[in-house]
Motif scaffolding. Structure first.
Motif, mmCIF file in Angstrom:
data_model
loop_
_atom_site.group_PDB
_atom_site.id
_atom_site.type_symbol
_atom_site.label_atom_id
_atom_site.label_comp_id
_atom_site.label_asym_id
_atom_site.label_seq_id
_atom_site.Cartn_x
_atom_site.Cartn_y
_atom_site.Cartn_z
ATOM 1 N N ASP A 13 0.823 -1.219 0.000
ATOM 2 C CA ASP A 13 0.000 0.000 0.000
ATOM 3 C C ASP A 13 0.853 1.264 0.000
ATOM 4 O O ASP A 13 0.662 2.170 0.796
ATOM 5 C CB ASP A 13 -0.959 -0.011 1.180
ATOM 6 C CG ASP A 13 -0.240 -0.170 2.514
ATOM 7 O OD1 ASP A 13 0.962 -0.492 2.511
ATOM 8 O OD2 ASP A 13 -0.872 0.040 3.555
ATOM 9 N N THR A 14 1.796 1.346 -0.927
ATOM 10 C CA THR A 14 2.628 2.540 -1.073
ATOM 11 C C THR A 14 1.798 3.660 -1.687
ATOM 12 O O THR A 14 1.151 3.480 -2.706
ATOM 13 C CB THR A 14 3.836 2.235 -1.984
ATOM 14 O OG1 THR A 14 4.621 1.228 -1.366
ATOM 15 C CG2 THR A 14 4.679 3.475 -2.201
ATOM 16 N N THR A 25 -2.261 4.452 -5.203
ATOM 17 C CA THR A 25 -1.638 3.519 -4.278
ATOM 18 C C THR A 25 -1.139 2.330 -5.084
ATOM 19 O O THR A 25 -1.880 1.778 -5.897
ATOM 20 C CB THR A 25 -2.643 3.056 -3.212
ATOM 21 O OG1 THR A 25 -3.149 4.202 -2.534
ATOM 22 C CG2 THR A 25 -1.991 2.134 -2.200
ATOM 23 N N ILE A 26 0.121 1.979 -4.881
ATOM 24 C CA ILE A 26 0.747 0.886 -5.636
ATOM 25 C C ILE A 26 1.567 0.023 -4.685
ATOM 26 O O ILE A 26 1.673 0.321 -3.502
ATOM 27 C CB ILE A 26 1.661 1.429 -6.749
ATOM 28 C CG1 ILE A 26 2.791 2.273 -6.167
ATOM 29 C CG2 ILE A 26 0.866 2.229 -7.762
ATOM 30 C CD1 ILE A 26 3.867 2.640 -7.158
ATOM 31 N N SER A 28 5.376 -1.283 -3.734
ATOM 32 C CA SER A 28 6.744 -0.810 -3.944
ATOM 33 C C SER A 28 7.618 -1.239 -2.775
ATOM 34 O O SER A 28 7.126 -1.756 -1.769
ATOM 35 C CB SER A 28 6.758 0.702 -4.081
ATOM 36 O OG SER A 28 8.083 1.176 -4.211
ATOM 37 N N THR A 29 8.909 -0.994 -2.893
ATOM 38 C CA THR A 29 9.834 -1.266 -1.804
ATOM 39 C C THR A 29 9.977 -0.066 -0.873
ATOM 40 O O THR A 29 10.718 -0.122 0.088
ATOM 41 C CB THR A 29 11.223 -1.640 -2.347
ATOM 42 O OG1 THR A 29 11.689 -0.588 -3.168
ATOM 43 C CG2 THR A 29 11.161 -2.939 -3.133
ATOM 44 N N LYS A 30 9.262 1.020 -1.165
ATOM 45 C CA LYS A 30 9.270 2.209 -0.304
ATOM 46 C C LYS A 30 7.861 2.463 0.214
ATOM 47 O O LYS A 30 6.878 2.133 -0.434
ATOM 48 C CB LYS A 30 9.768 3.421 -1.085
ATOM 49 C CG LYS A 30 11.174 3.221 -1.598
ATOM 50 C CD LYS A 30 11.798 4.508 -1.985
ATOM 51 C CE LYS A 30 13.214 4.219 -2.451
ATOM 52 N NZ LYS A 30 14.106 5.275 -2.171
ATOM 53 N N LYS A 31 7.766 3.090 1.388
ATOM 54 C CA LYS A 31 6.452 3.354 1.987
ATOM 55 C C LYS A 31 5.724 4.484 1.278
ATOM 56 O O LYS A 31 4.508 4.469 1.158
ATOM 57 C CB LYS A 31 6.604 3.706 3.465
ATOM 58 C CG LYS A 31 7.004 2.535 4.315
ATOM 59 C CD LYS A 31 7.059 2.924 5.770
ATOM 60 C CE LYS A 31 7.473 1.731 6.610
ATOM 61 N NZ LYS A 31 7.475 2.044 8.027
#
Length: 77
Positions: A13-14, A25-26, A28-31
């Motif tokens: 939920d990035t 909202t996608i 990803s490896t980042k918040k």
């Protein structure tokens, strides 16, 4: 034996922000992701892009190399 903790954490939920507004909202490896341009404000996707022939660049090129433009016929009367 495979190494542990090799892969980064995956966030399902990035939130993606552009100009401080939440746009999608996608995963990803980042918040959080902060972008400057996305398809909602890019001129190509919004239809506001214009192709401008500044100062007749095509005509100057054709004149410089003594070329005929594509709309001129080779045989003229």
């Amino acid at each position: 034996m495979p190494k542990k903790n090799l892969h980064p954490n995956w966030y399902h939920d990035t939130k993606v922000y552009c100009d401080g507004k939440h746009i999608m909202t996608i995963g990803s490896t980042k918040k959080e992701l902060h972008v400057d341009i996305w398809s909602g404000n890019h001129p190509f996707f919004t239809g506001s892009q214009r192709i401008i022939d500044t100062e007749g660049m095509v005509e100057r090129f054709m004149k410089k190399y003594n070329l005929k433009s594509s709309n001129q016929t080779e045989y003229s009367n």
